[in-house]
Scaffold this active site. Sequence first.
Site, PDB file in Angstrom:
ATOM      1  CG  ASN A  10       4.890  -1.998  -1.941  1.00 18.38           C
ATOM      2  OD1 ASN A  10       5.072  -1.540  -0.804  1.00 18.38           O
ATOM      3  ND2 ASN A  10       3.751  -1.824  -2.603  1.00 18.38           N
ATOM      4  CD1 TRP A  11       9.561  -5.012   1.682  1.00 13.21           C
ATOM      5  CD2 TRP A  11      10.177  -4.118   3.647  1.00 13.21           C
ATOM      6  NE1 TRP A  11      10.912  -5.187   1.813  1.00 13.21           N
ATOM      7  CE2 TRP A  11      11.316  -4.651   3.010  1.00 13.21           C
ATOM      8  CE3 TRP A  11      10.321  -3.501   4.898  1.00 13.21           C
ATOM      9  CZ2 TRP A  11      12.598  -4.580   3.569  1.00 13.21           C
ATOM     10  CZ3 TRP A  11      11.593  -3.436   5.467  1.00 13.21           C
ATOM     11  CH2 TRP A  11      12.710  -3.977   4.808  1.00 13.21           C
ATOM     12  CE  LYS A  12       1.481  -4.575  -1.949  1.00 15.58           C
ATOM     13  NZ  LYS A  12       0.380  -5.176  -2.687  1.00 15.58           N
ATOM     14  CG  HIS A 100       0.478   0.395  -4.596  1.00 16.11           C
ATOM     15  ND1 HIS A 100      -0.632  -0.311  -4.232  1.00 16.11           N
ATOM     16  CD2 HIS A 100       1.409  -0.519  -4.944  1.00 16.11           C
ATOM     17  CE1 HIS A 100      -0.377  -1.613  -4.349  1.00 16.11           C
ATOM     18  NE2 HIS A 100       0.856  -1.761  -4.783  1.00 16.11           N
ATOM     19  CD  GLU A 102      -2.102  -2.709  -1.930  1.00 14.85           C
ATOM     20  OE1 GLU A 102      -1.200  -2.295  -1.194  1.00 14.85           O
ATOM     21  OE2 GLU A 102      -2.044  -3.814  -2.517  1.00 14.85           O
ATOM     22  CD  GLU A 172       1.969  -2.933  -8.575  1.00 13.36           C
ATOM     23  OE1 GLU A 172       2.846  -3.734  -8.215  1.00 13.36           O
ATOM     24  OE2 GLU A 172       1.257  -2.310  -7.772  1.00 13.36           O
ATOM     25  N   GLY A 178      -1.797  -9.522  -5.093  1.00 19.78           N
ATOM     26  CA  GLY A 178      -2.074 -10.253  -3.860  1.00 19.78           C
ATOM     27  C   GLY A 178      -3.086 -11.374  -4.032  1.00 19.78           C
ATOM     28  CB  SER A 218       0.521 -12.756  -8.214  1.00 18.51           C
ATOM     29  OG  SER A 218      -0.614 -12.395  -7.445  1.00 18.51           O
ATOM     30  N   GLY A 239       5.173  -7.562  -4.103  1.00 22.01           N
ATOM     31  CA  GLY A 239       4.550  -7.353  -2.800  1.00 22.01           C
ATOM     32  C   GLY A 239       4.804  -8.540  -1.886  1.00 22.01           C
TER      33      GLY A 239
HETATM   34  O1  G3H Z   1       3.459  -3.299  -5.131  1.00 23.91           O
HETATM   35  C1  G3H Z   1       3.323  -4.511  -5.315  1.00 23.91           C
HETATM   36  C2  G3H Z   1       2.113  -5.051  -5.868  1.00 23.91           C
HETATM   37  O2  G3H Z   1       0.990  -4.469  -5.321  1.00 23.91           O
HETATM   38  C3  G3H Z   1       2.074  -6.523  -6.011  1.00 23.91           C
HETATM   39  O3  G3H Z   1       1.698  -7.180  -4.843  1.00 23.91           O
HETATM   40  O4  G3H Z   1       3.121  -9.154  -5.324  1.00 23.91           O
HETATM   41  O5  G3H Z   1       1.542  -9.166  -3.388  1.00 23.91           O
HETATM   42  O6  G3H Z   1       0.683  -9.268  -5.751  1.00 23.91           O
HETATM   43  P1  G3H Z   1       1.761  -8.794  -4.812  1.00 23.91           P
END
Ligand code: G3H
Length: 256
Positions: A10-12, A100, A102, A172, A178, A218, A239
């Site tokens: 997931n590139w966000k 998600h 977020e 998650e 993150g 993470s 992420g």
């Molecule tokens: O979609 C992915 C998650 O929100 C995990 O993010 O790997 O940066 O902790 P992260």
Amino acid sequence: AGRLPLMAGNWKMNLNHLEAIAHTQKLAFALADKDYDAVEVAVLPPFTDLRSVQTLVDGDKLKIKYGAQDISAQDSGAYTGEISGSMLAKLKCTYVAVGHSERRQYHAETDELCNAKVKAAFRHGLTPILCVGEGLDVRKAGDQVSYTLAQLDGGLKDVPAEQAETIVIAYEPVWAIGTGEVATPEDAQEVCGAIRGRLAELYSQELADKVRIQYGGSVKSGNVAAIMAQPDVDGALVGGAALDAEEFVKIVRFRD
Ligand code: G3H
């Protein structure tokens, strides 16, 4: 239990459409050998990158799948700024993340809205990756299972079995996203196992055994194998570590 692991990056809100091309090419090059059929690989770029990724994947017949990070609950019309399921289907997306943390946190997405988005995804032939998971306060109170299962119930309300059996669930824990603070494999298994148990109650054991449940929070090349060794963890939603192509490839190749 015969479930194909799904490793999704997931590139966000990262990588523009040119960076997306370079990144996808790196992934494709690193994964273009014999044995990566053992794992399904997907990327979830920003909307503005989807066409770039599609062109590469289609043109070169890459095995990388892709999808969006969100979807409108509506199919078309006066919804400024929204992206519909039919638009994503036209770009040949396979997946779409729904709910998600977020989105839930910064865009006030409720279980009801997530449920409408899950249904919108299925209406357009997309596979939702329904994200669930508790925050730190809930975890400290020891209520992670009941909290997460309530999100699962809400997201799946009135979703028929023939659709639910194809869904992907991403567990998650928000406190692990993150932050560098990864859940222990046992923490991940506790909730992922409870999710599968609830799917069996809501539908059937047979259906629950088919659904892939990812862990996210993470995940890195150094911790993925221990998490993937848990019986109810069938993949990772990655992420930060997915923005580094080499690191993401190491995560995909967690068995190597
Ligand atoms: O979609 C992915 C998650 O929100 C995990 O993010 O790997 O940066 O902790 P992260």
